[in-house]
Design an enzyme around this catalytic site. Structure first.
Site, PDB file in Angstrom:
ATOM      1  CG  LEU A  64       9.475 -15.464  -4.626  1.00  0.00           C
ATOM      2  CD1 LEU A  64       8.176 -15.021  -3.962  1.00  0.00           C
ATOM      3  CD2 LEU A  64       9.651 -14.776  -5.968  1.00  0.00           C
ATOM      4  CE1 TYR A 118      20.359  -8.197  -3.418  1.00  0.00           C
ATOM      5  CE2 TYR A 118      20.065  -6.527  -5.134  1.00  0.00           C
ATOM      6  CZ  TYR A 118      19.550  -7.542  -4.336  1.00  0.00           C
ATOM      7  OH  TYR A 118      18.236  -7.900  -4.464  1.00  0.00           O
ATOM      8  CE  LYS A 122      18.609 -10.788  -5.707  1.00  0.00           C
ATOM      9  NZ  LYS A 122      17.592 -11.825  -5.410  1.00  0.00           N
ATOM     10  CG  ASN A 147      14.023   0.883  -6.684  1.00  0.00           C
ATOM     11  OD1 ASN A 147      14.808   0.654  -5.784  1.00  0.00           O
ATOM     12  ND2 ASN A 147      14.384   1.535  -7.797  1.00  0.00           N
ATOM     13  N   PRO A 309     -36.815  15.420  13.254  1.00  0.00           N
ATOM     14  CG  PRO A 309     -37.641  13.756  14.678  1.00  0.00           C
ATOM     15  CD  PRO A 309     -36.460  14.647  14.473  1.00  0.00           C
ATOM     16  N   GLY A 310     -39.679  16.600  11.507  1.00  0.00           N
ATOM     17  CA  GLY A 310     -40.487  17.763  11.154  1.00  0.00           C
ATOM     18  C   GLY A 310     -39.732  18.928  10.567  1.00  0.00           C
TER      19      GLY A 310
END
Length: 398
Positions: A64, A118, A122, A147, A309-310
């Site tokens: 890589l 580039y 490659k 990409n 509560p209640g």
């Protein structure tokens, strides 16, 4: 199986190495037949001697390493060709004919705007690997990636998606020259899955029609079958929705396997600490509180209700809207009565035995906290978002 990963500290390398470790350590259940021994990580801070040691014991190599944005264009050839040359030389010295995977780029097609230094570097690296395979009988897998995007990708480097995610997450400006520009995007997790497939000898082969990969079992190249074609405008619009979610609580559609789902995961990885947690609007009174948690475009909304509560809450009914009440803490009673009837359905509920109770359309309903001391906490889901113009809520005691 011993694995060598060159470029191990890069975007793809980090993701691949961590997932190889998950398989090695038995944390991943997706590859039961894959047994991994050592994972040798090679990068710029390693020595040629270490490369030789790693190459000597490798059973599979993921190459890589490469250069994307050098200061001098001449460094393209050194970074992309010379690195492959050094690796193959080390393998030849060791007499190691293990499979080698090469990370190349669609720019190696040299089509249109990709005809540059580039892409040429490659392409040179690809041809070197193909020659090495032909001369030494080694299996060579050359992938031309489009990409890339995903967690840990470096912003302001070579990924527009990473830059957009980072800047929008951090309230920084972005520049979009043409919203209609379309990108072919490959998600890092899809790439890693293909790498694991390759490790198991199940790579996907292709040929290239221009910049387009065409599935071909006899093809010279390899590819990841799952990519996404998305415009810059679509990417930015999604990111703006994600950015607004803490205020709107609106979650966009993110179907399984969709680009939106993958982009949202990517966006979240760029959030600064101060945005990881955010306050919700609690509607409080003497009875307790009610807080909306999340809204969806097609699947209603989630809320949490806390009754003191209640206290009795509810005492209303709906024509079409229906809900789930799920008590997660405390002890309560849910009552429902069909409009026009005197029969009451009763459900005693408790956080000690979590159940989902339907609030039926056409039934007035309530929820009563039976405790004298503890609050009653209820997670609620409604099949539609609350619309103040048409609330479909009508008061009536059970």
């Amino acid at each position: 199986m011993n694995i060598l990963v060159t470029g191990a500290k890069g975007f793809v390398g980090r993701n691949l190495v961590e997932n190889l470790k998950n398989v090695r350590d038995g944390k991943s259940r997706t590859r039961p037949a894959l047994s991994i021994g050592s994972i040798d990580e090679f990068d710029l801070d390693n020595t040629p001697e270490e490369l030789q040691t790693f190459a000597s014991r490798a059973d599979f190599v993921f190459h890589l390493a490469g250069v994307n944005r050098p200061k001098d264009p001449k460094e393209f050839l050194e970074g992309n060709y010379a690195a492959a040359d050094a690796l193959t030389a080390a393998l030849k010295r060791a007499g190691n004919k293990c499979p080698v995977m090469l990370s190349s780029s669609v720019q190696a097609t040299l089509v249109g705007r990709y005809d540059g230094d580039y892409g040429r570097s490659k392409l040179a690296g690809e041809e070197l690997l193909f020659r090495y395979g032909a001369e030494n009988g080694a299996k060579v897998l050359v992938y031309r990636f489009p990409n890339l995007f995903g967690k840990w990708c470096r912003p302001n480097y070579n990924s527009a998606v990473a830059t957009f995610c980072n800047n929008i997450a951090n309230d920084l400006p972005i520049t979009v020259n043409d919203r209609s520009t379309e990108l072919e995007l490959l998600y890092i997790d899809d790439l890693v899955e293909e790498m694991l497939d390759a490790l198991e000898g199940r790579e996907h082969h292709c040929r290239f029609d221009g910049v387009r990969a065409v599935a071909d079992e006899g093809g010279r190249y390899c590819y990841v079958p799952t990519t996404h074609h998305v415009t810059l405008g679509e990417i930015v619009d999604l990111l703006e929705q994600f950015h607004a979610e803490p205020k709107t609580l609106q979650m966009p559609d993110i179907p399984s396997g969709s680009f939106a789902k993958k982009l949202y995961s990517t966006y979240l990885s760029y959030l600064p600490k101060e945005k990881v947690a955010f306050d919700l609007n609690m509607n409080c009174d003497a009875r307790g509180s009610f807080t909306e948690l999340l809204k969806t475009q097609n699947c209603g909304q989630f809320s949490v209700n806390i009754s003191n509560p209640g206290i009795t809450k509810g005492q209303h009914w709906h024509n079409t809207k229906w809900e789930f009440f799920i008590v997660v803490s405390g002890h309560g009673l849910i009552q429902e009565r069909r409009i026009g009837s005197e029969e009451i359905l009763e459900f005693e509920v408790s956080g000690e035995r979590i159940q989902a109770v339907h609030m039926l359309p056409g039934y007035t309903h309530n929820i009563i906290n039976l405790s004298d001391t503890e609050p009653l906490v209820t997670l609620m889901w409604a099949n539609e978002q609350f619309d103040p113009r048409r609330p479909d809520t009508f008061g009536e005691p059970v």
